[in-house]
Scaffold this motif. Structure first.
Motif, mmCIF file in Angstrom:
data_model
loop_
_atom_site.group_PDB
_atom_site.id
_atom_site.type_symbol
_atom_site.label_atom_id
_atom_site.label_comp_id
_atom_site.label_asym_id
_atom_site.label_seq_id
_atom_site.Cartn_x
_atom_site.Cartn_y
_atom_site.Cartn_z
ATOM 1 N N LEU A 1 0.825 -1.208 0.000
ATOM 2 C CA LEU A 1 0.000 0.000 0.000
ATOM 3 C C LEU A 1 0.856 1.254 0.000
ATOM 4 O O LEU A 1 0.428 2.311 -0.485
ATOM 5 N N GLY A 2 2.081 1.147 0.571
ATOM 6 C CA GLY A 2 2.959 2.309 0.621
ATOM 7 C C GLY A 2 2.288 3.480 1.317
ATOM 8 O O GLY A 2 1.640 3.329 2.350
ATOM 9 N N SER A 3 2.399 4.654 0.723
ATOM 10 C CA SER A 3 1.812 5.864 1.303
ATOM 11 C C SER A 3 0.299 5.935 1.096
ATOM 12 O O SER A 3 -0.345 6.867 1.583
ATOM 13 N N SER A 4 -0.256 4.951 0.392
ATOM 14 C CA SER A 4 -1.692 4.968 0.104
ATOM 15 C C SER A 4 -2.516 4.278 1.181
ATOM 16 O O SER A 4 -3.717 4.098 1.024
ATOM 17 N N TRP A 5 -1.853 3.898 2.290
ATOM 18 C CA TRP A 5 -2.573 3.125 3.303
ATOM 19 C C TRP A 5 -3.747 3.901 3.893
ATOM 20 O O TRP A 5 -4.813 3.316 4.159
ATOM 21 N N PHE A 6 -3.584 5.219 4.083
ATOM 22 C CA PHE A 6 -4.671 5.990 4.687
ATOM 23 C C PHE A 6 -5.880 6.106 3.755
ATOM 24 O O PHE A 6 -7.025 5.868 4.185
ATOM 25 N N PRO A 7 -5.691 6.465 2.458
ATOM 26 C CA PRO A 7 -6.838 6.481 1.551
ATOM 27 C C PRO A 7 -7.538 5.126 1.464
ATOM 28 O O PRO A 7 -8.772 5.064 1.437
ATOM 29 N N VAL A 8 -6.749 4.040 1.440
ATOM 30 C CA VAL A 8 -7.347 2.705 1.368
ATOM 31 C C VAL A 8 -8.155 2.416 2.629
ATOM 32 O O VAL A 8 -9.244 1.840 2.566
ATOM 33 N N GLY B 1 -14.071 3.086 -5.808
ATOM 34 C CA GLY B 1 -12.836 2.821 -6.545
ATOM 35 C C GLY B 1 -12.406 4.019 -7.376
ATOM 36 O O GLY B 1 -11.217 4.322 -7.479
ATOM 37 N N VAL B 2 -13.387 4.702 -7.963
ATOM 38 C CA VAL B 2 -13.090 5.916 -8.728
ATOM 39 C C VAL B 2 -12.482 6.973 -7.807
ATOM 40 O O VAL B 2 -11.485 7.631 -8.148
ATOM 41 N N GLY C 1 -3.825 8.169 -7.241
ATOM 42 C CA GLY C 1 -3.135 8.197 -8.522
ATOM 43 C C GLY C 1 -2.950 6.824 -9.134
ATOM 44 O O GLY C 1 -2.375 6.697 -10.225
ATOM 45 N N GLU C 2 -3.427 5.769 -8.451
ATOM 46 C CA GLU C 2 -3.370 4.421 -9.022
ATOM 47 C C GLU C 2 -4.366 4.318 -10.176
ATOM 48 O O GLU C 2 -5.315 5.104 -10.271
ATOM 49 N N SER C 3 -4.155 3.345 -11.068
ATOM 50 C CA SER C 3 -5.034 3.202 -12.229
ATOM 51 C C SER C 3 -6.460 2.881 -11.798
ATOM 52 O O SER C 3 -6.697 2.311 -10.729
ATOM 53 N N MET C 4 -7.405 3.251 -12.645
ATOM 54 C CA MET C 4 -8.812 2.996 -12.345
ATOM 55 C C MET C 4 -9.081 1.499 -12.213
ATOM 56 O O MET C 4 -9.867 1.072 -11.360
ATOM 57 N N PHE C 5 -8.406 0.700 -13.031
ATOM 58 C CA PHE C 5 -8.616 -0.746 -12.989
ATOM 59 C C PHE C 5 -8.124 -1.332 -11.672
ATOM 60 O O PHE C 5 -8.812 -2.136 -11.039
ATOM 61 N N ALA D 1 -9.266 -3.223 -6.173
ATOM 62 C CA ALA D 1 -8.973 -3.027 -4.750
ATOM 63 C C ALA D 1 -10.231 -2.831 -3.925
ATOM 64 O O ALA D 1 -10.265 -3.172 -2.739
ATOM 65 N N THR D 2 -11.285 -2.298 -4.525
ATOM 66 C CA THR D 2 -12.520 -2.013 -3.788
ATOM 67 C C THR D 2 -13.643 -2.996 -4.099
ATOM 68 O O THR D 2 -14.752 -2.843 -3.584
#
Length: 362
Positions: A93-100, A294-295, A302-306, A311-312
């Motif tokens: 997840l790196g720095s994306s852990w909070f948004p996830v 997911g959108v 900044g991850e791809s929409m797919f 992920a969601t």
């Protein structure tokens, strides 16, 4: 004894056939269906009379499986889920852990809200409705439902309807919307050494998790207590390479499926049938809502929409893994987000469902 042998044999055959189709938790689904059919036709094994109630063998709510065996099965499942919290995987997840995490909480809120609507159905109590549509950890939720006093048969059928729909739609959406392939993927079985250490981990997690969970009044201590200890052991590295034995996990799934399936009656089957149209509509609505989350996740990270769609996605973690791998997506991100979702759902859902049920009850 003869009926138990028939149940076990038919479950083994059904499990094998479902595994050929890559069905998640095949033994649980097989045990549920086989036990349900045997219960309805009157060939189910004798039910265990509960020691603390005046229930009889004719009461479908009488525990079918002895309590110690059920606790052991719950413990095995809890430890297995806990070992998913691999630090190396979650680091994807790196720095994306909070948004996830935020989006995961949004998925939980969406699920519980959908379940609350289902709880308004005259044949569904609020607690059962809230748990039936929680988007994650179907096998664990079946266990939680009985422990919390809901209708585990209703939850089991609706949860596996959700998993089936998600699993079927992932390849379709991947191909039609994103132009990606989603071939089936194989999950490597743990080695003998890993399973040997897994037995030690099971003994420790069940031996500590269940008593401590009961002492602090944790819902479904057999599942959540063991899962909490296993999660901590995995995150701190104490678990090492330990993995739950495939045979033990399959047996645990089957026992949990039997517990729910042996409580089926024609009356309850008809009731579930009348609830399924509303449940199906809500499952589809939650699926659309998760896609919109997911959108939002894609715009935030900044991850791809797919990748963010995968992920969601509310379930079907192995189908998600296969789609991400086949399409060459960010597999580490997708898998880590899915595992975080499952852990979040199982740890938080019981409390959220109870709160929603109390609010609806008032």
């Amino acid at each position: 004894m003869r009926r138990w042998i028939v149940l076990a044999l038919l479950t083994a055959i059904a499990t094998y056939l479902l595994e050929l189709l890559d069905v998640d938790a095949a033994a649980l689904f097989a045990g549920l269906v086989v036990a349900g059919i045997l219960a309805i036709v009157g060939f189910a094994p004798s039910r265990k009379v509960a020691e603390t109630t005046e229930a009889t063998d004719d009461d479908p709510d009488t525990p079918a499986i002895p309590r110690p065996i059920m606790l052991a099965a719950q413990g095995v499942l809890g430890v297995y889920i806990g070992t998913m919290a691999d630090p190396e995987t979650l680091s994807g997840l790196g720095s994306s852990w909070f948004p996830v995490l935020v989006i995961g909480l949004g998925t939980l809120a969406l699920s519980v809200a959908g379940g609350a609507f289902l709880g308004l159905h005259k044949l569904v109590d609020p607690l059962t409705g809230s748990l039936a549509l929680v988007a994650g950890g179907a096998s664990g939720l079946v266990v939680l439902t009985r422990e919390l006093g809901g209708d585990e048969r209703m939850v089991a059928v609706i949860q596996y309807l959700r998993v089936a729909l998600v699993t079927v739609t992932i390849p379709l959406v991947a191909s039609l919307v994103f132009g990606a392939s989603a071939s089936a993927g194989d999950v490597a079985a743990p080695s003998t050494t890993q399973q040997g250490w897994g037995l030690l981990l099971l003994a420790v997690c069940i031996g500590i998790g269940i008593p401590v969970g009961r002492r602090i009044h944790l819902p479904a201590a057999g599942l959540l207590g063991s899962m909490a200890i296993a999660t901590v052991a995995e995150l701190t590295g104490l678990a090492g390479d330990a993995a739950v034995s495939t045979i033990l996990l399959t047996l645990a799934y089957a026992i949990i499926g039997w517990q729910a399936g042996l409580g089926f009656t024609m009356q309850r089957l008809r009731a579930i049938g009348r609830v399924l149209p509303a449940a199906l509509a809500l499952i589809l609505a939650i699926g659309v809502g998760c896609a919109l989350l997911g959108v939002a996740l894609s715009a935030w990270t900044g991850e791809s929409m797919f990748d963010c769609y995968l992920a969601t996605t509310p379930g079907g973690i192995y189908a998600v893994l296969a789609a991400a791998t086949a399409a060459g997506g960010n597999v580490a991100f997708v898998v880590a987000a899915q595992i975080l979702r499952v852990l979040l759902m199982l740890f938080v859902a019981p409390f959220a469902a109870r709160a929603a049920a109390k609010r609806l009850g008032n």
